[in-house]
Design a protein around this motif. Structure first.
Motif, PDB file in Angstrom:
ATOM      1  N   LYS A   1       0.868  -1.184   0.000  1.00 36.10           N
ATOM      2  CA  LYS A   1       0.000   0.000   0.000  1.00 36.10           C
ATOM      3  C   LYS A   1       0.898   1.225   0.000  1.00 36.10           C
ATOM      4  O   LYS A   1       1.951   1.236   0.640  1.00 36.10           O
ATOM      5  CB  LYS A   1      -0.878   0.040   1.261  1.00 36.10           C
TER       6      LYS A   1
ATOM      7  N   GLU B   1       0.126   5.386   0.394  1.00 37.10           N
ATOM      8  CA  GLU B   1      -0.836   6.472   0.569  1.00 37.10           C
ATOM      9  C   GLU B   1      -2.265   5.976   0.353  1.00 37.10           C
ATOM     10  O   GLU B   1      -3.068   6.609  -0.338  1.00 37.10           O
ATOM     11  CB  GLU B   1      -0.496   7.625  -0.383  1.00 37.10           C
ATOM     12  N   GLY B   2      -2.567   4.790   0.898  1.00 35.13           N
ATOM     13  CA  GLY B   2      -3.901   4.239   0.817  1.00 35.13           C
ATOM     14  C   GLY B   2      -4.241   3.548  -0.500  1.00 35.13           C
ATOM     15  O   GLY B   2      -5.338   3.031  -0.654  1.00 35.13           O
ATOM     16  N   ARG B   3      -3.321   3.555  -1.456  1.00 36.78           N
ATOM     17  CA  ARG B   3      -3.562   2.915  -2.754  1.00 36.78           C
ATOM     18  C   ARG B   3      -2.890   1.552  -2.786  1.00 36.78           C
ATOM     19  O   ARG B   3      -1.833   1.358  -2.192  1.00 36.78           O
ATOM     20  CB  ARG B   3      -2.972   3.757  -3.896  1.00 36.78           C
ATOM     21  N   SER B   4      -3.498   0.612  -3.519  1.00 40.61           N
ATOM     22  CA  SER B   4      -2.867  -0.694  -3.726  1.00 40.61           C
ATOM     23  C   SER B   4      -1.801  -0.548  -4.803  1.00 40.61           C
ATOM     24  O   SER B   4      -2.065   0.002  -5.881  1.00 40.61           O
ATOM     25  CB  SER B   4      -3.895  -1.724  -4.187  1.00 40.61           C
ATOM     26  N   VAL B   5      -0.609  -1.028  -4.486  1.00 43.50           N
ATOM     27  CA  VAL B   5       0.492  -0.964  -5.446  1.00 43.50           C
ATOM     28  C   VAL B   5       1.199  -2.321  -5.493  1.00 43.50           C
ATOM     29  O   VAL B   5       1.053  -3.145  -4.587  1.00 43.50           O
ATOM     30  CB  VAL B   5       1.520   0.143  -5.089  1.00 43.50           C
TER      31      VAL B   5
ATOM     32  N   GLU C   1       7.415   1.143  -8.094  1.00 42.43           N
ATOM     33  CA  GLU C   1       6.054   1.011  -7.593  1.00 42.43           C
ATOM     34  C   GLU C   1       5.106   1.166  -8.773  1.00 42.43           C
ATOM     35  O   GLU C   1       5.206   2.127  -9.536  1.00 42.43           O
ATOM     36  CB  GLU C   1       5.817   2.118  -6.571  1.00 42.43           C
TER      37      GLU C   1
ATOM     38  N   PRO D   1       0.868   0.902 -10.040  1.00 46.33           N
ATOM     39  CA  PRO D   1      -0.514   0.859  -9.546  1.00 46.33           C
ATOM     40  C   PRO D   1      -1.148  -0.506  -9.823  1.00 46.33           C
ATOM     41  O   PRO D   1      -1.192  -0.956 -10.966  1.00 46.33           O
ATOM     42  CB  PRO D   1      -1.216   1.971 -10.325  1.00 46.33           C
ATOM     43  N   THR D   2      -1.615  -1.174  -8.766  1.00 46.22           N
ATOM     44  CA  THR D   2      -2.172  -2.518  -8.905  1.00 46.22           C
ATOM     45  C   THR D   2      -3.329  -2.598  -9.907  1.00 46.22           C
ATOM     46  O   THR D   2      -3.355  -3.526 -10.721  1.00 46.22           O
ATOM     47  CB  THR D   2      -2.604  -3.064  -7.530  1.00 46.22           C
ATOM     48  N   PRO D   3      -4.287  -1.648  -9.910  1.00 45.23           N
ATOM     49  CA  PRO D   3      -5.413  -1.796 -10.851  1.00 45.23           C
ATOM     50  C   PRO D   3      -4.969  -1.867 -12.322  1.00 45.23           C
ATOM     51  O   PRO D   3      -5.470  -2.699 -13.076  1.00 45.23           O
ATOM     52  CB  PRO D   3      -6.264  -0.552 -10.593  1.00 45.23           C
TER      53      PRO D   3
END
Length: 145
Positions: A86, A88-92, A107, A109-111
């Motif tokens: 994670k 800053e609150g984002r899934s990475v 890093e 972004p997971t999406p």
């Protein structure tokens, strides 16, 4: 060598451009434009090109399975390691690369990574990669002689 009319005529390429972050320290990272590429004629591998806008792009190739697994749990060892996190609150997805030239922690972004991986998995489902290499066709042709 003849081609099978029921087989894939031309290799398919699944690409996605996205911005990764090169992690320089726990509180500092720099954006790195990158391209994820998957070729059906190289079905076990994924290709990542960094600095696609520069005159000196950097290319890495590693197992698609490693990236698929790394979205969910720590995966890989040695030169390429991938794990979920994670930021800053984002899934990475974090990707650690090691080479004689140095080490990098990136890093992603997971999406975006997951959506691209899903496209590759729809194109060549897991377990069917071997059929894409034409090994069976080549063996059959050799044995028929």
């Amino acid at each position: 060598m003849h081609t099978d009319p029921t087989g894939p005529a031309r290799p398919t390429v699944v690409e996605r451009e996205l911005e990764l972050r090169l992690i320089l320290s726990p509180e500092h990272g720099v954006p790195v434009p990158a391209r994820l590429t998957y070729h059906t004629d190289d079905p076990y591998a994924v290709h990542v090109t960094f600095h696609i806008d520069s005159g000196h792009p950097v290319h890495w190739t590693f197992a698609r399975d490693l990236l698929v697994e790394g979205v969910f749990r720590p995966s890989g060892h040695g030169d390429v390691r991938v794990w979920p996190s994670k930021a800053e609150g984002r899934s990475v997805v974090l990707v650690a690369l090691s080479s004689p030239d140095g080490d990098a922690l990136l890093e992603a972004p997971t999406p975006q990574v997951s959506a691209w991986l899903e496209r590759t998995l729809r194109t060549v489902p897991p377990g069917t990669e071997g059929g894409r290499l034409g090994i069976d066709d080549g063996l059959a042709e050799l044995l028929a002689r």
